[in-house]
Design a protein around this motif. Sequence first.
Motif, short mmCIF file in Angstrom:
data_model
loop_
_atom_site.label_atom_id
_atom_site.label_comp_id
_atom_site.label_asym_id
_atom_site.label_seq_id
_atom_site.Cartn_x
_atom_site.Cartn_y
_atom_site.Cartn_z
N TYR A 75 0.84 -1.19 0.00
CA TYR A 75 0.00 0.00 0.00
C TYR A 75 0.88 1.24 0.00
O TYR A 75 1.86 1.33 0.74
CB TYR A 75 -0.90 0.05 1.24
N THR A 76 0.50 2.20 -0.82
CA THR A 76 1.21 3.49 -0.84
C THR A 76 0.69 4.34 0.31
O THR A 76 -0.32 4.01 0.94
CB THR A 76 0.97 4.22 -2.16
N ALA A 77 1.35 5.46 0.54
CA ALA A 77 0.88 6.39 1.57
C ALA A 77 -0.53 6.88 1.24
O ALA A 77 -1.37 7.04 2.12
CB ALA A 77 1.84 7.57 1.69
N ALA A 78 -0.82 7.09 -0.05
CA ALA A 78 -2.16 7.52 -0.47
C ALA A 78 -3.19 6.43 -0.17
O ALA A 78 -4.31 6.74 0.27
CB ALA A 78 -2.15 7.86 -1.95
N LEU A 88 -7.66 4.47 3.43
CA LEU A 88 -8.16 3.52 4.43
C LEU A 88 -8.46 4.24 5.75
O LEU A 88 -9.49 4.01 6.37
CB LEU A 88 -7.14 2.41 4.66
N GLN A 89 -7.55 5.09 6.16
CA GLN A 89 -7.73 5.81 7.42
C GLN A 89 -8.95 6.73 7.34
O GLN A 89 -9.75 6.79 8.28
CB GLN A 89 -6.48 6.61 7.77
N THR A 90 -9.13 7.41 6.25
CA THR A 90 -10.29 8.28 6.08
C THR A 90 -11.57 7.46 6.18
O THR A 90 -12.55 7.88 6.80
CB THR A 90 -10.23 9.01 4.72
N ASN A 91 -11.57 6.27 5.60
CA ASN A 91 -12.75 5.41 5.67
C ASN A 91 -13.02 4.94 7.09
O ASN A 91 -14.18 4.80 7.49
CB ASN A 91 -12.61 4.23 4.71
N VAL A 92 -11.98 4.69 7.85
CA VAL A 92 -12.17 4.31 9.26
C VAL A 92 -12.80 5.47 10.02
O VAL A 92 -13.76 5.28 10.78
CB VAL A 92 -10.82 3.89 9.91
N PHE A 93 -12.28 6.67 9.81
CA PHE A 93 -12.86 7.84 10.48
C PHE A 93 -14.33 8.02 10.11
O PHE A 93 -15.18 8.26 10.96
CB PHE A 93 -12.08 9.12 10.16
#
Length: 123
Positions: free
Chosen positions: A35-38, A43-48
């Motif tokens: 996985y790239t940083a993007a 993924l993190q945005t979706n968790v939030f």
Amino acid sequence: MTERNPPFENRSCGLGTFLDIANRAILEKCRNGEYTAADIDVLQTNVFMSLYHLGDIAETLGMERIDYMDDPSNTSHMALMLFGRAIQEMAYTLDTITPYVRKHQTVAAPIVQDDTFPPPNGC
């Protein structure tokens, strides 16, 4: 017949089991550099967003069910509303501090010379 232990946490709710499998797969892909940083940001945005929505659902359910349930002190409703609001606020806090956590991780931390508490610089 031998009983085999599954390579994942078996949770009684089912969803927890699925999320555990997903978390392990995501972690493995992150560690392997797949996985790239993007990708990780998405993924993190979706968790939030999931936390925001879950919290909103719980809070709304608590508010809407007040008239329909036999609970004179409204404890169950208030607990559900408070739980929902807490999830949303924790998601908001994590969402707002994450850029600063990343920034802090990229800067080399100063080496503390002694183990006095509080540290000499006051932090």
